[in-house]
Design an enzyme around this catalytic site. Structure first.
Site, PDB file in Angstrom:
ATOM      1  N   ASP A   1      45.898  31.933   8.701  1.00 54.94           N
ATOM      2  CA  ASP A   1      45.432  33.170   9.240  1.00 54.94           C
ATOM      3  C   ASP A   1      44.606  33.694   8.437  1.00 54.94           C
ATOM      4  O   ASP A   1      43.839  33.625   8.051  1.00 54.94           O
ATOM      5  CB  ASP A   1      47.006  34.390   8.795  1.00 54.94           C
ATOM      6  N   SER A   2      44.114  34.968   9.860  1.00 54.22           N
ATOM      7  CA  SER A   2      42.819  35.788   8.765  1.00 54.22           C
ATOM      8  C   SER A   2      43.282  36.868   7.667  1.00 54.22           C
ATOM      9  O   SER A   2      42.889  36.860   6.952  1.00 54.22           O
ATOM     10  CB  SER A   2      42.518  36.744  10.190  1.00 54.22           C
TER      11      SER A   2
ATOM     12  N   TYR B   1      39.344  39.172  11.725  1.00 52.56           N
ATOM     13  CA  TYR B   1      38.456  38.358  12.380  1.00 52.56           C
ATOM     14  C   TYR B   1      38.026  38.694  14.148  1.00 52.56           C
ATOM     15  O   TYR B   1      37.120  38.164  15.088  1.00 52.56           O
ATOM     16  CB  TYR B   1      39.065  37.048  12.873  1.00 52.56           C
ATOM     17  N   GLY B   2      39.267  39.521  14.170  1.00 50.45           N
ATOM     18  CA  GLY B   2      39.292  39.770  15.616  1.00 50.45           C
ATOM     19  C   GLY B   2      37.804  40.533  16.709  1.00 50.45           C
ATOM     20  O   GLY B   2      37.976  40.639  17.521  1.00 50.45           O
TER      21      GLY B   2
ATOM     22  N   CYS C   1      48.937  39.819  17.968  1.00 45.28           N
ATOM     23  CA  CYS C   1      48.307  39.206  17.007  1.00 45.28           C
ATOM     24  C   CYS C   1      49.721  39.429  16.200  1.00 45.28           C
ATOM     25  O   CYS C   1      49.928  40.811  16.306  1.00 45.28           O
ATOM     26  CB  CYS C   1      47.465  40.372  17.255  1.00 45.28           C
ATOM     27  N   THR C   2      49.187  38.662  15.365  1.00 47.71           N
ATOM     28  CA  THR C   2      50.287  37.955  14.103  1.00 47.71           C
ATOM     29  C   THR C   2      50.542  39.548  13.261  1.00 47.71           C
ATOM     30  O   THR C   2      51.606  40.057  12.735  1.00 47.71           O
ATOM     31  CB  THR C   2      49.840  37.428  13.145  1.00 47.71           C
TER      32      THR C   2
ATOM     33  N   GLU D   1      46.305  45.629   7.249  1.00 43.82           N
ATOM     34  CA  GLU D   1      45.194  44.720   6.188  1.00 43.82           C
ATOM     35  C   GLU D   1      44.799  45.570   4.850  1.00 43.82           C
ATOM     36  O   GLU D   1      44.821  45.799   3.851  1.00 43.82           O
ATOM     37  CB  GLU D   1      43.554  44.395   6.467  1.00 43.82           C
TER      38      GLU D   1
HETATM   39  N1  DGL Z   1      46.364  38.266  12.459  1.00 42.52           N
HETATM   40  C1  DGL Z   1      45.245  37.849  13.555  1.00 42.52           C
HETATM   41  C2  DGL Z   1      45.459  37.254  15.325  1.00 42.52           C
HETATM   42  O1  DGL Z   1      46.823  37.151  15.714  1.00 42.52           O
HETATM   43  C3  DGL Z   1      43.578  38.151  14.077  1.00 42.52           C
HETATM   44  C4  DGL Z   1      43.250  39.505  13.113  1.00 42.52           C
HETATM   45  C5  DGL Z   1      42.533  40.076  12.799  1.00 42.52           C
HETATM   46  O2  DGL Z   1      42.163  39.381  12.058  1.00 42.52           O
HETATM   47  O3  DGL Z   1      41.797  40.209  13.515  1.00 42.52           O
HETATM   48  O4  DGL Z   1      44.449  37.379  15.804  1.00 42.52           O
END
Ligand code: DGL
Length: 276
Positions: A12-13, A44-45, A194-195, A160
């Site tokens: 994951d990010s 990452y989003g 989103c996790t 985060e």
């Molecule tokens: N937890 C990730 C997802 O499910 C990404 C969150 C991120 O880094 O923006 O999209």
């Protein structure tokens, strides 16, 4: 470490994939797991397709170098933007016997069995929503379903930065849920696509109307992985089974260990790695 020879890689990010790892380990406790969070480059989003693809490929290559036969992209953003290219373009050249799996398709399959109105709200990062991956996968399951995607750019930074359960988070959670529900009053099911978002669950539940079911992906992904391993005994036989988990982060290992221990409810120790 004895027996830790062929773990399942979970990427994951940042911290969000821990919500998936947790459920996978509950369902499949016998295997070894190697978790990698790219915290140094999260979130990452809001990043572009090219950047997410490049970062995700680096992570997959790293996990392969650590002997993972199978990698789960426990990140919707990476699954939406990088999975297909990695599976189709990169994997055959790296090692065609290894596998990289995402988490969007199993979620889409599960949700169509739950909604009665056929109107699904999808809460995700701007990257996941812009990719329209959920629209595409849900309409493959049932073309009559209506998918309403809504990007929540502030939610991952809240998690985060460990602000997800603080009063200040109420404003951002409420605002996005009101915007989603204003777009379609018939929504009866909301996917936390989103996790990171399960870590905001109490607030999301509080602000979503009571009749709207909330779909968290952990159990769905765990069940889907169990099913995959049953259908692919050649992969199952390659996995090591010492029931151990190791944690890696691209940022400060002490901070990651503290946060991950909090999220998982058990003390963990992480190490720092560099991706390139
Ligand atoms: N937890 C990730 C997802 O499910 C990404 C969150 C991120 O880094 O923006 O999209």
């Amino acid at each position: 470490m004895t027996g830790f020879s062929a773990p399942i890689g979970v990427f994951d990010s940042g911290y969000g994939g821990l919500t998936i790892l947790n459920k996978i380990r509950e369902r499949l406790p016998q295997y070894d797991y190697l978790y990698l969070g790219d915290n140094a480059r999260a979130p990452y989003g809001t990043r572009s397709f090219d950047v997410i693809y490049r970062f995700t490929l680096q992570a997959v290559r790293y996990l392969f170098s650590q002997s993972c036969p199978l990698v789960i992209l426990a990140c919707n953003t990476a699954s939406a933007k990088a999975l297909r290219t990695i599976q189709q373009k990169d994997l055959p050249g790296i090692d065609a016997s290894r596998r990289v799996l995402g988490i969007i398709r199993p979620t889409a399959e599960a949700v169509t069995a739950i909604s009665r109105t056929g109107h699904i709200g999808v809460l995700g990062t701007p990257g996941t929503i812009q990719s329209r991956s959920y629209d595409i996968e849900i309409s493959k399951q049932n073309p009559d379903f209506v998918t309403v995607g809504h990007g929540c750019p502030m939610w991952v930074p809240l998690v985060e930065n460990n602000e997800g359960d603080k009063p200040g988070a109420d404003y951002f959670v409420r605002q996005e849920i009101e915007r989603l529900m204003a777009r379609d009053k018939e929504i009866d099911t909301a996917i936390l696509a989103c996790t990171h978002y399960p870590l905001l669950l109490p607030k999301i539940r509080h602000f979503l109307p009571g009749h709207v079911s909330i779909i968290c992906q952990g159990d769905i992904v765990a069940e889907s992985l169990a099913d995959y391993l049953q259908r692919h005994p050649e992969m199952e036989a390659r996995l090591s089974t010492s029931a151990e988990t190791q944690f890696l982060t691209t940022e400060n290992a002490v901070k990651f260990s503290e946060m991950a221990s909090f999220f998982l409810g058990e003390p963990i120790h992480a190490d720092t790695v560099t991706l390139s």
